[in-house]
Design a protein around this motif. Structure first.
Motif, mmCIF file in Angstrom:
data_model
loop_
_atom_site.group_PDB
_atom_site.id
_atom_site.type_symbol
_atom_site.label_atom_id
_atom_site.label_comp_id
_atom_site.label_asym_id
_atom_site.label_seq_id
_atom_site.Cartn_x
_atom_site.Cartn_y
_atom_site.Cartn_z
ATOM 1 N N UNK A 177 36.381 56.585 73.293
ATOM 2 C CA UNK A 177 36.167 55.525 74.289
ATOM 3 C C UNK A 177 35.590 56.073 75.578
ATOM 4 N N UNK A 178 36.031 57.265 75.961
ATOM 5 C CA UNK A 178 35.519 57.866 77.188
ATOM 6 C C UNK A 178 34.088 58.366 77.012
ATOM 7 N N UNK A 179 33.766 58.827 75.804
ATOM 8 C CA UNK A 179 32.422 59.336 75.554
ATOM 9 C C UNK A 179 31.375 58.235 75.499
ATOM 10 N N UNK A 180 31.781 57.055 75.010
ATOM 11 C CA UNK A 180 30.816 55.958 74.868
ATOM 12 C C UNK A 180 31.551 54.625 74.997
ATOM 13 N N UNK A 181 31.337 53.895 76.090
ATOM 14 C CA UNK A 181 32.032 52.612 76.295
ATOM 15 C C UNK A 181 31.810 51.607 75.158
ATOM 16 N N UNK A 182 30.737 51.792 74.408
ATOM 17 C CA UNK A 182 30.493 50.875 73.288
ATOM 18 C C UNK A 182 31.542 51.038 72.188
ATOM 19 N N UNK A 183 32.284 52.136 72.231
ATOM 20 C CA UNK A 183 33.332 52.376 71.232
ATOM 21 C C UNK A 183 34.666 51.739 71.600
ATOM 22 N N UNK A 184 34.762 51.176 72.789
ATOM 23 C CA UNK A 184 36.061 50.713 73.278
ATOM 24 C C UNK A 184 36.672 49.647 72.371
ATOM 25 N N UNK A 185 35.904 48.642 72.015
ATOM 26 C CA UNK A 185 36.457 47.544 71.216
ATOM 27 C C UNK A 185 36.969 48.022 69.868
ATOM 28 N N UNK A 186 36.117 48.754 69.139
ATOM 29 C CA UNK A 186 36.526 49.189 67.804
ATOM 30 C C UNK A 186 37.677 50.182 67.875
ATOM 31 N N UNK A 187 37.670 51.048 68.888
ATOM 32 C CA UNK A 187 38.756 52.022 69.007
ATOM 33 C C UNK A 187 40.079 51.357 69.389
#
Length: 237
Positions: A177-187
């Motif tokens: 999530x910290x590396x790529x905000x686009x991962x926040x939802x799925x993570x």
């Protein structure tokens, strides 16, 4: 004397029927855990839907076990250890039902996860964690049938490994999530799934403690932590 033997025989038959339902319920819950994670790893939305639908059968069995156990208490008036045996099925069935609910929650979130790209290694790590819980469940059901408190205590101790796997997954999801905000939802959804699996482990551990109490009449002395060391309790649905 003959009448007492008859009553004991009828009680034994009733108890065997209830325990058969417990084992059937346990088998369905094991299958539910396996299929919910398989649906995630294989990105199989149809299997996820099947898991959600099958949970109704688990719920119905839990209700049937509770009804039959209550009937045995009312009609047979079991004493001492026999009563402890009957009461144990209430608690074991309730824990199995909750594990099934957590599995259903995982299946429910799978549809959302499948709308996003894979997070490298996350599904496989979650499958390893779920497999550990599934094996714990198998062993604790064996401990229940065999009245084996040592095996139950071994299962109880293994919950620590599940907690450690959850902690590692939680940190992994934070990193993504910290590396790529686009991962926040799925993570976030994957985190809730991992938390569901961790909670399954807690309920398997509760069954293990119930087995120890059933056989020995005493609860395990050493307290265990039910909370993760890295995150607050998370919603399950």
């Amino acid at each position: 004397m003959v009448e007492q033997e008859h009553i004991a025989s009828v009680f034994d038959r009733d108890l065997e029927a209830i325990q058969a339902m417990i084992m059937k319920m346990g088998g369905l819950v094991e299958q539910s855990i396996d299929q919910s994670i398989t649906a995630l790893v294989n990105r199989d939305s149809e299997l996820a839907l099947a898991v959600r639908s099958a949970d109704k059968t688990i719920d119905a069995l839990e209700e049937q076990v509770s009804t039959e156990a209550a009937r045995v208490i009312a009609l047979r008036a079991p004493q001492a250890s026999d009563l402890r045996t009957v009461l144990s099925v209430f608690r074991i069935a309730a824990n199995l039902e909750r594990i099934g609910d957590y599995s259903k929650n995982i299946a429910r979130r799978t549809g959302v996860v499948l709308e996003h790209d894979r997070i490298d290694g996350s599904s496989e790590a979650l499958r390893r964690m779920a497999r550990s819980v599934e094996m714990m469940l198998k062993d604790v059901l064996d401990a229940y049938i065999q009245r084996d408190p040592d095996l139950a205590l071994d299962v109880r101790a293994r919950d620590h490994d599940v907690d450690q796997m959850y902690d590692a997954l939680f940190r992994n999801y934070l990193t993504h999530m910290m590396e790529d905000p686009r991962n926040i939802t799925v993570c976030m959804h994957l985190h809730f799934m991992a938390k569901n699996v961790e909670r399954m482990g807690d309920h398997v551990t509760s069954i293990a403690e119930q087995v120890v109490y059933l056989v020995t009449g005493e609860v395990p002395d050493e307290e265990r932590s039910k909370m993760s060391s890295v995150s607050p309790d998370a919603p399950t649905a």
